[in-house]
Design an enzyme around this catalytic site. Structure first.
Site, PDB file in Angstrom:
ATOM      1  N   SER A  55       6.050 -20.471 149.187  1.00  0.00           N
ATOM      2  CA  SER A  55       7.481 -20.680 148.961  1.00  0.00           C
ATOM      3  C   SER A  55       7.910 -22.123 149.211  1.00  0.00           C
ATOM      4  CB  SER A  55       8.288 -19.726 149.846  1.00  0.00           C
ATOM      5  OG  SER A  55       7.855 -19.802 151.194  1.00  0.00           O
ATOM      6  N   ASP A  64      15.379 -19.276 159.917  1.00  0.00           N
ATOM      7  CA  ASP A  64      14.353 -19.902 159.074  1.00  0.00           C
ATOM      8  C   ASP A  64      14.133 -21.347 159.510  1.00  0.00           C
ATOM      9  OD1 ASP A  64      12.689 -20.884 157.141  1.00  0.00           O
ATOM     10  OD2 ASP A  64      13.909 -20.243 155.431  1.00  0.00           O
ATOM     11  N   HIS A 117      11.325 -23.260 155.895  1.00  0.00           N
ATOM     12  CA  HIS A 117      11.808 -23.886 154.662  1.00  0.00           C
ATOM     13  C   HIS A 117      12.842 -24.965 154.990  1.00  0.00           C
ATOM     14  CE1 HIS A 117      10.392 -19.783 153.674  1.00  0.00           C
ATOM     15  NE2 HIS A 117       9.818 -20.425 152.659  1.00  0.00           N
TER      16      HIS A 117
END
Length: 903
Positions: free
Chosen positions: A138, A382, A385
């Site tokens: 990702s 998170d 990312h």
């Protein structure tokens, strides 16, 4: 002196004098216009000499964009979530209420230059008619979305595959440019066998020697491929090679070997890079983007960890450690090896190393601002990312800068080809002059361009003397105008195929006859004029970029790098026990549970200068085509293994040993045709064990103090460099022989045998060995590096009487003194070395060099394995090892010293 005769330049291949004269006149006119242009812009800091695209925006030679710091940027950001509709929800931090904006107001500033700002129109022009693919997890998609947002100022792409966000294909119609992403968790073939798994994160089968067909089946269509991966390898996994189970990571299955996490990552990355290099039909350029650090604090990703910082770390506030450090070093090593293999097959690989920059950006993650507060998501906080816009935009900035450099290089090479076509192969030194001018006035790397030209076999195919003389140009920018003039006169003489004139006084050789040819005259005048202008403006030749180096390579003449102090080092160790294959078990301190890492965070700083760290590629280039032998006891082997680890970033050597005995290893660096060997020799001289027990239960030895140990002496003439050391074994009880007659002993406890002490045998052994080498024993004509005594640090007892070394940081300057027997050994070494050095100066070309590491190592009582060189239950001779050195550890400076002296 015989009169000079006119020189025949007809070999240059011109059969149409009128056309030749016309072209020369036109070139002279261009020269005049060029000089006028320079004069008119003399107040400006730079002098563009050729019209290369975007040359003003490119990176100067020697600039390492991966090293630097984040500085304020009031103009940022360059897009928002309102102007770019391509941001994935989980990275849309503004939409989900992130309250602060400070994290957007920074830009990356490399240490030695400025990074060109991302220019969307230029980028699209560079990739016109081409295609680019992002392969990975990702974070690869995060990267691609950042790039699309940066390009949105110029054009929004058409979505050619709107149904699957994991496999996107976007098309920029005005530029005929296709941008794609391929979702691949592990890069290699993988299948989930249990969605819950042993820790509720799934259990996977990884086929480490098979690429993931979801990307491999289509990738040959692409011109650029950006590879990245990392975070999924922490999941529980089974490892298969050739479809057979070879181990696992945290699978918790009986009778399946648990291999470390880096095993699968290294294998998968190696398979991926080799597959791209070997893939039929693929002619694209491969970029490997390095690991993107996560920043969970106060807990793991699934145990409450979060990232709540609001501004970047300063460069000394964050360290790359643990899994991230291991993965990053694996990436560097596998990239270097793939680069070497790819070079032989015409593949093009580039390293996009953003790890150091992103390590400092704990403030750039979404945290809880990638979703609404009430949503149930897997990664609630998170810290993996990156927000868009945000620090991740730097990745595309790096990509843009590297692509600009490649475009400039291709244009320069095209110009060189045109010159070669016009002048013919016999006059290729003119092309070399052009290459040098290009390098000097566009700040381009001469060495890199020169290497690429040579790789393509375009230059110097029939003018080897040109190549030799062009090496002198590497130092050209730092010498006086008069010496530049003399050097150029020599160079032009070589252009006339008169290599013998290189040895003549420049004022006497037929250089002036060469200048009767208008084109050679113009080439010479052009470079001379540029040199004068350059020197008047104090332009300096770009120096090599070494970590911890103040300016150009090497030491000031007055610098004694044996005297100094250990200072804090913010950089991580240059290798670890997981990234280096060469660490012997007894020095593998991390493997055996050493709890502290403080001892790794220091570097040696000489009192009057900076010590450049060993640069693996430059070290190997220095010793290309040569051979080096380490001769001595187990510390010589410790030294060699440190060198192998440091060089592993550039290349992993082949084991070409003639025996399976680790005491006599021979390793070959194929790319550089460099051989490094170790010869185990306890005493350096001929020795035999007379009693394995002896008077102190440590053996009794016969030492033949005037005879070399044939184990190394019989082969020493094959080597160019000898690194010599010994010491600890002279403490053992021993009987001394000279001319095969008994002359005394050390602690032998034999009646009627004079005890001559340990000092006697150590001095006589070094005298025998050093003088034999200085005299060219066995045909040796190389360089001897004698490394001085490595101090031991047993405290509260002897080595076999409970002594140990438990310190965790270096001793301060006044805390350690070289005393007793160790001082006597050291002084004897220096005295015998100086005597041999004088002998060599009168002799047959052997060079003697001293590697005096004793003072530096005296302060490093913290660098030994102690009890962390084996498992606690093992029965080993040296239980608390305060003799050898942990790897990595302070011993690595021995090779920094060696690297410096080699230059």
């Amino acid at each position: 002196m015989e009169p000079h005769h006119p020189i025949d330049l007809s070999f240059c291949g011109h059969t149409k004098p009128r056309l030749y004269l016309l072209s020369s006149s036109f070139f002279l006119l261009l020269l005049l216009l060029f000089v006028l242009a320079l004069i008119s812009s003399s107040k400006q800091p730079s002098f563009p000499s050729f019209d290369y695209p975007h040359s003003s925006a490119r990176l100067p030679a020697g600039c390492d964009i991966s090293r630097g710091e984040w500085v304020p940027d009031p103009a940022a950001p360059y897009y928002t979530n309102l102007t770019c509709s391509l941001i994935q929800e989980h990275q849309n931090c503004m939409k989900y209420g992130r309250p602060d904006r400070d994290f957007l107001k920074w830009r990356w500033k490399p240490a030695a230059c400025d990074l060109p700002a991302f220019d969307a129109a230029r980028f699209l022009d560079l990739v016109r008619g081409k295609s680019m693919a992002f392969i990975g997890d990702s974070l690869a998609r995060n990267h691609m979305q950042s790039l699309m947002c940066l390009l949105s100022k110029v054009e929004f792409p058409e979505d050619l595959n709107s149904t699957d966000n994991y496999f996107k294909r976007m098309f920029y119609a005005n530029y005929n440019f296709t941008l794609s992403s391929f979702w691949s968790r592990f890069l290699v073939k993988a299948e989930e066998v249990d969605s819950d798994g042993p820790n509720h994160t799934g259990l996977w089968n990884l086929y480490l020697d098979e690429v993931d067909d979801s990307w491999a089946s289509e990738i040959d269509q692409f011109d650029y491929v950006i590879v990245s991966d990392g975070i999924w390898f922490s999941h529980p996994t089974f490892f298969y090679e050739k479809r057979e189970l070879v181990g696992c990571h945290f699978c918790l299955v009986d009778n399946v070997t648990d291999l470390p996490i880096w095993y699968s990552y290294r294998s998968a990355l190696r398979t991926t890079l080799r597959s791209l290099i070997d893939m039929d039909g693929f002619k694209g350029k491969i970029f490997l983007r390095t690991i993107s650090p996560s920043h969970f604090e106060k807990g793991e990703w699934n145990k409450g960890g979060d990232c709540v910082r609001r501004q970047p770390f300063k460069k000394n506030e964050a360290r790359l450690e643990g899994r991230d450090l291991d993965f990053h070093q694996i990436q560097i090593e596998e990239f270097r090896e793939a680069e070497r293999v790819g070079r032989e097959k015409g593949a093009k690989l580039k390293l996009l190393d953003a790890t150091g920059a992103m390590l400092l950006r704990a403030d750039g993650h979404p945290s809880r601002f990638g979703h609404w507060a009430h949503e149930n998501v897997t990664l609630y906080n998170d810290c993996v990312h990156w927000c868009l816009p945000g620090p991740v935009d730097l990745w595309s900035n790096f990509l843009f800068a590297m692509m600009l450099d490649d475009r400039l290089r291709s244009v320069i090479i095209a110009d060189l080809l045109a010159i070669i076509d016009f002048y013919g192969n016999s006059c290729m030194c003119i092309a070399d002059l052009f290459l040098f001018i290009t390098m000097k006035y566009l700040h381009y790397s001469y060495a890199v361009l020169h290497s690429e030209i040579l790789d393509r076999r375009l230059l110097f195919v029939s003018c080897e003397s040109c190549f030799q003389s062009s090496k002198l140009l590497i130092r050209f920018g730092s010498i006086s105008i008069f010496n530049q003039f003399l050097l150029l006169s020599k160079l032009v003489a070589v252009s006339c195929n008169q290599p013998s004139y290189l040895a003549m006084n420049p004022r006497e050789h037929p250089f002036w006859g060469c200048l009767s040819k208008p084109t050679l005259l113009v080439s010479f005048l052009l470079l001379l004029i540029l040199s004068v202008i350059s020197s008047s403006n104090q332009r300096s030749f770009p120096s090599f970029n070494y970590s911890h180096s103040s300016s150009s390579f090497g030491f000031p003449s007055a610098c004694d790098f044996t005297k100094g102090e250990w200072v804090r080092d913010p950089d991580p160790p240059r290798y670890t026990n997981t990234t280096c294959f060469a660490i012997q078990e007894h020095q593998n301190c991390m493997k055996y549970g050493r709890p502290d890492t403080e001892f790794l965070k220091w570097r040696w700083r000489p009192a009057a200068c900076e010590l450049p760290r060993l640069d693996p590629a430059r070290f190997l280039e220095t010793v290309r085509g040569r051979s080096m032998a380490f001769v001595g006891d187990s510390l010589a082997r410790n030294h060699m293994q440190s060198l192998l680890c440091l060089l592993s970033k550039a290349e992993r050597p082949k084991d070409v040993s003639k025996t399976g005995d680790d005491y006599f290893k021979q390793m070959l660096y194929s790319t550089y045709n460099f051989t490094v060997a170790v010869f185990w020799s306890r005493f350096l001289v001929n020795a035999e064990q007379a009693d394995p027990d002896g008077p102190t239960h440590t053996g009794l030895w016969n030492l033949y103090l005037d005879e070399l140990d044939d184990a190394w002496a019989s082969q020493i003439g094959l080597f160019d460099y000898i690194v010599l050391s010994a010491g600890n074994w002279f403490n053992r009880p021993s009987v001394f022989f000279e001319r095969r007659r008994l002359v005394g002993c050390n602690n032998c406890l034999l009646p009627n045998v004079t005890d001559l002490t340990k000092r006697y045998s150590q001095r006589m052994a070094f005298r025998t060995v050093l003088r034999a080498l200085a005299g060219g024993h066995g045909g040796f004509r190389g360089t001897v590096y004698m490394r001085t005594l490595s101090p031991t640090h047993f405290e509260n007892g002897t080595w076999n009487g409970g002594g140990d070394c438990v310190r965790t940081r270096p001793l301060a300057g006044g805390e350690a003194r070289l005393e007793g027997l160790q001082r006597e050994y050291y002084e004897a070494q220096l005295e015998e070395f100086r005597a041999a050095e004088k002998m060599a100066a009168r002799g047959k070309g052997v060079r003697m060099r001293l590697l005096d590491t004793t003072a530096a190592m005296l302060a490093r009582a913290d660098g030994h394995p102690s009890r962390y060189g084996h498992w606690a239950h093992e029965n080993v001779t040296l239980y608390n090892d305060c003799v050898h050195w942990c790897l990595p550890g302070p011993i690595d400076i021995w090779n920094d010293f060696l690297f410096a002296v080699l230059q």
